[in-house]
Design a protein around this motif. Structure first.
Motif, short mmCIF file in Angstrom:
data_model
loop_
_atom_site.label_atom_id
_atom_site.label_comp_id
_atom_site.label_asym_id
_atom_site.label_seq_id
_atom_site.Cartn_x
_atom_site.Cartn_y
_atom_site.Cartn_z
N PHE A 92 55.96 0.35 73.81
CA PHE A 92 55.75 -0.93 73.12
C PHE A 92 54.92 -1.91 73.96
O PHE A 92 54.95 -3.11 73.72
N GLU A 128 52.26 -4.18 72.06
CA GLU A 128 52.94 -5.09 71.16
C GLU A 128 53.65 -6.20 71.96
O GLU A 128 53.59 -7.37 71.59
N SER A 166 61.11 -5.86 69.17
CA SER A 166 59.88 -5.29 69.72
C SER A 166 59.65 -3.88 69.16
O SER A 166 58.53 -3.53 68.77
N LYS A 167 60.72 -3.11 69.09
CA LYS A 167 60.64 -1.75 68.56
C LYS A 167 60.27 -1.77 67.07
O LYS A 167 59.46 -0.96 66.60
N SER A 192 56.57 -2.50 66.66
CA SER A 192 55.81 -1.30 67.03
C SER A 192 55.86 -0.25 65.91
O SER A 192 54.85 0.38 65.57
N LYS A 231 43.56 -2.90 69.54
CA LYS A 231 44.68 -3.70 70.08
C LYS A 231 44.20 -4.94 70.84
O LYS A 231 45.01 -5.75 71.26
#
Length: 279
Positions: A121, A124, A179-180, A183, A199
């Protein structure tokens, strides 16, 4: 400084004391624990730093961590906390003293054994929490310089989440989940639109930040206010992006276990359309 009475010396430089205002505290200073016995009154000038750990369980965890650290690692971790406090200009949630100490200790030992953990991650996290990421980079630089090691960039991402957790008073597990989730949503967008998102692009940053704030709105139960005409127009003009936005909303609802405002589909569709145009 208020009166402190020694409860237990943990090593030459750290002890647990009874503070007249804060009850049990962790005190740090060169030689502060040398020859100290329970009940000794402490000279305030010896105290360089003080941690207040109100939670009994965290006090015990911290006491268990200290014997695992040599002086170099301990001094480095204390310096890391100073950097975080100075750069963020915030009183850090006390949990970070245990959780980040534990994490850094584990990271250093893992590096010494030639083991590394990839951070899926990382990008992100960098985009979600740019200020915390910058501070975490400084922490990793200090650790690497002080201990003559080379922790990878992945560690910056992990430490970022610890810092964000402390600043927002959120549980680290909740920060990790969010966060996960972001992602996972990005992976689905790339799969569904058959493209690789740049990104470093401004559109990616805007999308990530929108997802972050959408998650926070859902957690707070906030509504954006629906505009059926715009929703219908987007559904007709950009059916792929509109349908994908609803797929993402369903995933958010299932993960967060909360309803997501229908209006989120409008804003998500516009972000997705920008991404698709650049893809």
């Amino acid at each position: 400084m208020e009166k402190c009475i020694v409860k237990k010396a943990l090593n030459n430089n750290v002890l647990i004391a009874e503070h007249e205002l804060y009850n049990e505290v962790v005190l740090i200073g060169k030689g502060i624990g040398f020859n100290r016995k329970a009940g000794d009154l402490l000279e305030p000038s010896l105290v360089e730093k003080m941690f207040i750990l109100k939670d009994k369980r965290e006090q015990e965890q911290y006491k268990q961590l200290l014997p695992q650290m040599d002086e170099a690692i301990f001094d480095t971790i204390v310096e890391a906390f100073e950097i975080i406090q100075k750069r963020t200009q915030s009183m850090l949630n006390e949990h970070i003293h245990v959780s980040l100490t534990d994490h850094l200790l584990f990271s250093v030992h893992r590096f010494m054994k030639g083991m590394s953990i990839k951070n899926p991650f990382l990008m992100e996290t960098k985009t979600l929490y740019p200020m915390e990421f910058e501070v975490a980079q400084e922490v990793v630089d200090i650790v690497n310089q002080s201990l003559h090691i080379n922790l990878p960039i992945d560690e910056v991402g992990f430490i970022t989440l610890h810092i964000h957790s402390a600043l927002t008073d959120k549980e680290l597990s909740e920060v990790n989940r969010h966060s996960k989730l972001v992602s996972e949503l990005i992976d689905i967008i790339e799969q569904e639109l058959h493209l690789q998102i740049d990104k470093e692009s401004i559109d990616y940053m805007r999308l990530i930040r929108h997802l972050r704030f959408a998650i926070e709105r859902v957690k707070r139960g906030e509504m954006l206010g629906e505009n059926p005409k715009i929703a219908l127009l987007l559904q007709m003009e950009y059916p792929i992006c509109y349908n994908l936005s609803w797929k993402l909303i369903k995933i958010m609802q299932n993960t967060l276990k909360r309803p997501v405002d229908n209006a989120e589909a409008v804003y998500l569709t516009m972000h997705l359309q920008r991404i698709q145009n650049k893809g």
